[in-house]
Design an enzyme around this catalytic site. Sequence first.
Site, PDB file in Angstrom:
ATOM      1  N   GLN A  51       0.816  -1.220   0.000  1.00 62.11           N
ATOM      2  CA  GLN A  51       0.000   0.000   0.000  1.00 62.11           C
ATOM      3  C   GLN A  51       0.847   1.267   0.000  1.00 62.11           C
ATOM      4  OE1 GLN A  51      -2.691  -1.489   3.387  1.00 62.11           O
ATOM      5  NE2 GLN A  51      -4.056  -0.238   2.140  1.00 62.11           N
ATOM      6  N   CYS A  88     -10.787   0.023   3.263  1.00 54.07           N
ATOM      7  CA  CYS A  88      -9.364  -0.083   2.968  1.00 54.07           C
ATOM      8  C   CYS A  88      -8.829   1.294   2.589  1.00 54.07           C
ATOM      9  CB  CYS A  88      -9.158  -1.057   1.814  1.00 54.07           C
ATOM     10  SG  CYS A  88      -7.438  -1.262   1.339  1.00 54.07           S
ATOM     11  N   GLU A 131      -4.974  -7.479   5.957  1.00 52.03           N
ATOM     12  CA  GLU A 131      -3.610  -7.025   5.638  1.00 52.03           C
ATOM     13  C   GLU A 131      -2.802  -8.131   4.951  1.00 52.03           C
ATOM     14  OE1 GLU A 131      -3.225  -3.991   5.656  1.00 52.03           O
ATOM     15  OE2 GLU A 131      -4.964  -3.582   6.908  1.00 52.03           O
ATOM     16  N   HIS A 134      -3.372  -8.375   1.305  1.00 51.07           N
ATOM     17  CA  HIS A 134      -2.626  -7.384   0.510  1.00 51.07           C
ATOM     18  C   HIS A 134      -1.279  -7.944   0.046  1.00 51.07           C
ATOM     19  CE1 HIS A 134      -4.878  -3.648   0.511  1.00 51.07           C
ATOM     20  NE2 HIS A 134      -5.091  -3.701   1.813  1.00 51.07           N
TER      21      HIS A 134
HETATM   22 ZN    ZN Z   1      -6.485  -2.626   2.825  1.00 47.45          ZN
END
Ligand code: ZN
Length: 161
Positions: A51, A88, A131, A134
Amino acid sequence: MAYRKIVEIGDSKLRKVCKPVEKFDQRLKTLLSDMADTMYKADGVGLAAPQVGILRRVVVIDIGDGLIELVNPVIVESEGSQTGPEGCLSVPGRRGIVTRPNKLRVQAQDAEGNAIEFEAEEFFARAVCHELDHLDGVLYVDKMDEEIFDDDDDEDEEEQD
Ligand code: ZN
C-alpha cells in the site's frame, strides 16, 4: 515522523505477490516506522507494505490495543467465521461486507527477525486477514459479499422498505 504515499486501487503494485523479507536491517525498521506513521495519519487500523509501494511481506496493525509489526506473517490455523463491514485505505470512499475467519493462529517475525506466534480473534482476526491478503495482491473488494452504500445520498427513502 515520515509519511509515505498510499497507493490506491488501480495501481498494479496492489496486485503483486510480495516477496519475503530476508534482511532485518535499518531499512526494514524505517519502513515499519514510516508505515505506522502513515497508518495513524490516515486513521487506519492496518497497513501493508504494497500500500506504500513496497512489495515485501510487511504489515502494521493497530486496532486500538497498540502497534503490532509483522514481518513475513503466515496464518497457520483458522476457524469459525464472521461477517461484517470492511474498508481499505487503498480503496477510499467505499465499504463492503466481508466474511472472514473468526479466529486465527499467526506466525511471523518481528523487526529483528525473531519468530513470534499469536492468536487473533474477531476484529483483530479480520484486520490480520485483510492485511495479509494485501501481501498476495488481494483486495477486500475481490471477496466482499456486498458493497455498503451510504443512505445519506439523494435517493427517495420512501421507496425503500
Ligand atoms: Zn487494505
